[in-house]
Write a protein that holds these residues in place. Structure first.
Motif, short mmCIF file in Angstrom:
data_model
loop_
_atom_site.label_atom_id
_atom_site.label_comp_id
_atom_site.label_asym_id
_atom_site.label_seq_id
_atom_site.Cartn_x
_atom_site.Cartn_y
_atom_site.Cartn_z
N HIS A 110 0.81 -1.21 0.00
CA HIS A 110 0.00 0.00 0.00
C HIS A 110 0.85 1.26 0.00
N THR A 111 1.95 1.24 0.76
CA THR A 111 2.77 2.45 0.90
C THR A 111 3.97 2.49 -0.03
N GLY A 112 4.41 1.32 -0.51
CA GLY A 112 5.63 1.25 -1.29
C GLY A 112 6.88 1.39 -0.46
N ARG A 113 6.77 1.23 0.85
CA ARG A 113 7.90 1.40 1.76
C ARG A 113 8.31 0.07 2.39
N LYS A 114 9.46 0.10 3.12
CA LYS A 114 10.02 -1.14 3.64
C LYS A 114 10.07 -1.23 5.17
N LYS A 115 10.16 -0.12 5.86
CA LYS A 115 10.46 -0.17 7.29
C LYS A 115 9.18 -0.32 8.13
N VAL A 116 9.31 -1.08 9.22
CA VAL A 116 8.19 -1.35 10.12
C VAL A 116 8.62 -1.07 11.55
N ILE A 117 7.76 -0.38 12.29
CA ILE A 117 7.99 -0.11 13.70
C ILE A 117 7.20 -1.12 14.54
N VAL A 133 9.86 -8.53 13.64
CA VAL A 133 9.36 -7.41 14.45
C VAL A 133 9.02 -7.83 15.87
N THR A 134 9.38 -9.06 16.23
CA THR A 134 9.17 -9.57 17.58
C THR A 134 10.41 -9.31 18.44
N ASP A 135 10.19 -8.87 19.67
CA ASP A 135 11.30 -8.51 20.55
C ASP A 135 11.79 -9.73 21.32
N ASN A 136 12.41 -10.66 20.59
CA ASN A 136 13.00 -11.85 21.21
C ASN A 136 14.12 -12.35 20.31
N PRO A 137 15.34 -11.86 20.50
CA PRO A 137 16.46 -12.25 19.62
C PRO A 137 16.68 -13.75 19.55
N GLY A 138 16.28 -14.49 20.59
CA GLY A 138 16.51 -15.92 20.62
C GLY A 138 15.72 -16.71 19.60
N ILE A 139 14.66 -16.13 19.05
CA ILE A 139 13.87 -16.84 18.05
C ILE A 139 13.99 -16.21 16.66
N VAL A 140 14.88 -15.22 16.52
CA VAL A 140 15.11 -14.58 15.23
C VAL A 140 16.35 -15.20 14.59
N ALA A 141 16.15 -16.04 13.60
CA ALA A 141 17.28 -16.67 12.90
C ALA A 141 18.01 -15.62 12.05
N PRO A 142 19.27 -15.86 11.72
CA PRO A 142 20.00 -14.88 10.90
C PRO A 142 19.27 -14.49 9.62
N VAL A 143 18.58 -15.43 9.00
CA VAL A 143 17.88 -15.12 7.76
C VAL A 143 16.70 -14.17 7.98
N ASN A 144 16.20 -14.11 9.22
CA ASN A 144 15.07 -13.22 9.53
C ASN A 144 15.51 -11.81 9.89
N ALA A 145 16.74 -11.65 10.34
CA ALA A 145 17.20 -10.35 10.81
C ALA A 145 17.22 -9.35 9.66
N THR A 146 16.72 -8.13 9.92
CA THR A 146 16.65 -7.11 8.88
C THR A 146 16.70 -5.72 9.48
N ASP A 147 17.35 -4.82 8.78
CA ASP A 147 17.40 -3.42 9.21
C ASP A 147 16.05 -2.73 9.02
N ASN A 148 15.13 -3.38 8.35
CA ASN A 148 13.81 -2.77 8.12
C ASN A 148 12.89 -2.87 9.33
N ALA A 149 13.28 -3.66 10.33
CA ALA A 149 12.50 -3.80 11.56
C ALA A 149 13.07 -2.89 12.63
N LEU A 150 12.29 -1.92 13.08
CA LEU A 150 12.71 -0.98 14.11
C LEU A 150 11.91 -1.28 15.38
N ILE A 151 12.57 -1.80 16.40
CA ILE A 151 11.88 -2.12 17.65
C ILE A 151 12.15 -1.00 18.65
N LEU A 152 11.10 -0.25 18.97
CA LEU A 152 11.22 0.95 19.80
C LEU A 152 10.74 0.67 21.22
#
Length: 375
Positions: A110-117, A133-152
């Motif tokens: 819808h927005t044409g953008r990439k980043k998610v808060i 976008v989940t705040d639990n590094p233990g379940i985020v595999a390397p392939v899931n990690a992305t700079d587009n996810a901003l956890i505030l």
């Protein structure tokens, strides 16, 4: 050959359930105040639910989304009616993670953008975007990690405003009540700030209602407590009462295009039959109102127990903070008193997520046991 052992298991095998109770192989009866991760919304083996699924599987269990399925249309109308959003559209899938995954994709389309808060302590699922976008590094595999996810930081309006300054935000996703994180509620002013910034920047507001939705909070969506409307609502757990189904409720502002979202099993005939039974029982038996009333009663009584430091929640989504780690008390409740409760990522927290038709009698039984066991 064996199971891939990723779950810590209690040594109990549940063989059947009825209402707010389940029974093990020895016939021992347990009061179920956890509902299998907030899934059991209308109680175990509700007669309407059993009847609808049985009748449907005798006619047709499955066919693909390449043909018309009137049950999907019927369910969309019912969800629109229950939620008070009759003009919105419904996309059906199989789980809460899928619902969030598709909502995030739709926001990006819808927005044409990439980043998610998203926010600290939040949980949105284990699929690619949802886990990112989940705040639990233990379940985020390397392939899931992305700079587009901003956890505030949760409830931090200043950090939120600063994140919007780059004008690249496709979506903000937030639970109306944080579940796995320990039953934390956003401030009303924080929710209003999200809505305001999304309006200013053309960003999509996603209300993750997978656990806190479908009447559990005493409103159809817990988001309704905050006086602001989201653009997309995701749902799952209580929607099927145990049959896998999820959905995204979509504002009329979004345009559907063939192929932009899709699923093989989502919205299949059996899933829709189960979800329709759930929706009908919730409406006819006034279970949203019951969740609100029994939840208020439980929270009021729990707050007066000396070992309880804090009680949080809405309706039948309750977090109890103890003065000490909760694991031993949960085991005592389960093995000595035959009451299922839930854990949280906070070690001192017990979660209560019972069926929405929990009776005052069963609530009183729990309170009597809890007061004695908690010390």
């Amino acid at each position: 050959m064996g199971l891939f052992n990723v779950y810590p298991l209690f040594p109990i095998e549940i063989t059947r359930g009825e209402g707010s109770y389940v029974y093990d192989t020895a016939g021992t009866r347990y009061l179920d105040l956890y509902g299998g991760h907030a899934v059991i919304s209308i109680g175990h083996s509700h007669p309407r639910y059993v009847q609808r699924i049985t009748e449907q599987v005798q006619r047709l269990g499955f066919y693909s989304n390449s043909i018309q399925n009137p049950l999907q249309e019927e369910l969309a109308v019912k969800v629109g009616e229950l939620s008070g959003r009759p003009e919105w559209d419904l996309f059906l899938c199989n789980s809460g993670a899928e619902a969030n995954e598709n909502a995030l994709k739709l926001a990006s389309f819808h927005t044409g953008r990439k980043k998610v808060i998203s926010f600290t302590n939040g949980f949105h699922g284990r699929t690619s975007l949802a886990v990112a976008v989940t705040d639990n590094p233990g379940i985020v595999a390397p392939v899931n990690a992305t700079d587009n996810a901003l956890i505030l930081p949760f409830n931090d309006e200043e950090a939120l405003e600063m994140a919007f300054a780059n004008d690249e935000i496709a979506a903000v996703i937030i639970e109306g009540i944080q579940g796995v994180g320990g039953i934390f509620l956003p401030d009303e002013s924080f929710m209003k700030k999200i809505r305001s910034l999304c309006d200013i920047y053309g960003t999509v507001f996603i209300a993750d209602s997978v656990q806190c939705g479908y009447g559990r909070s005493g409103r159809f969506f817990s988001q309704d407590y905050y006086g602001v409307e989201a653009d997309l609502y995701t749902m799952a757990k209580g929607m099927g009462n145990g049959f896998p189904i999820g959905g995204v409720l979509i504002s009329p502002k979004f345009e559907a295009k063939f192929g932009m979202l899709g699923t093989t099993f989502g919205g299949n005939h059996l899933a829709c039959a189960a979800a329709l039974a759930v929706a009908e029982v919730i409406q006819e038996e006034h279970l949203i109102e019951n969740a609100g009333a029994i939840g208020d009663y439980l929270m009021g009584e729990l707050a007066g127990i000396s070992a309880v430091q804090e009680v949080r929640g809405k309706g039948l989504m309750i977090g109890i903070d103890l003065e000490y780690p909760a694991a031993d008390l949960r085991k005592k409740l389960l093995f000595d008193h035959h009451i299922f409760t839930g854990s949280a990522s906070r070690k001192n927290t017990i979660r209560l997520l019972p069926a929405l038709n929990l009776s005052k009698e069963d609530a009183d039984h729990f309170l009597e046991v809890f007061k004695s066991a908690a010390g």
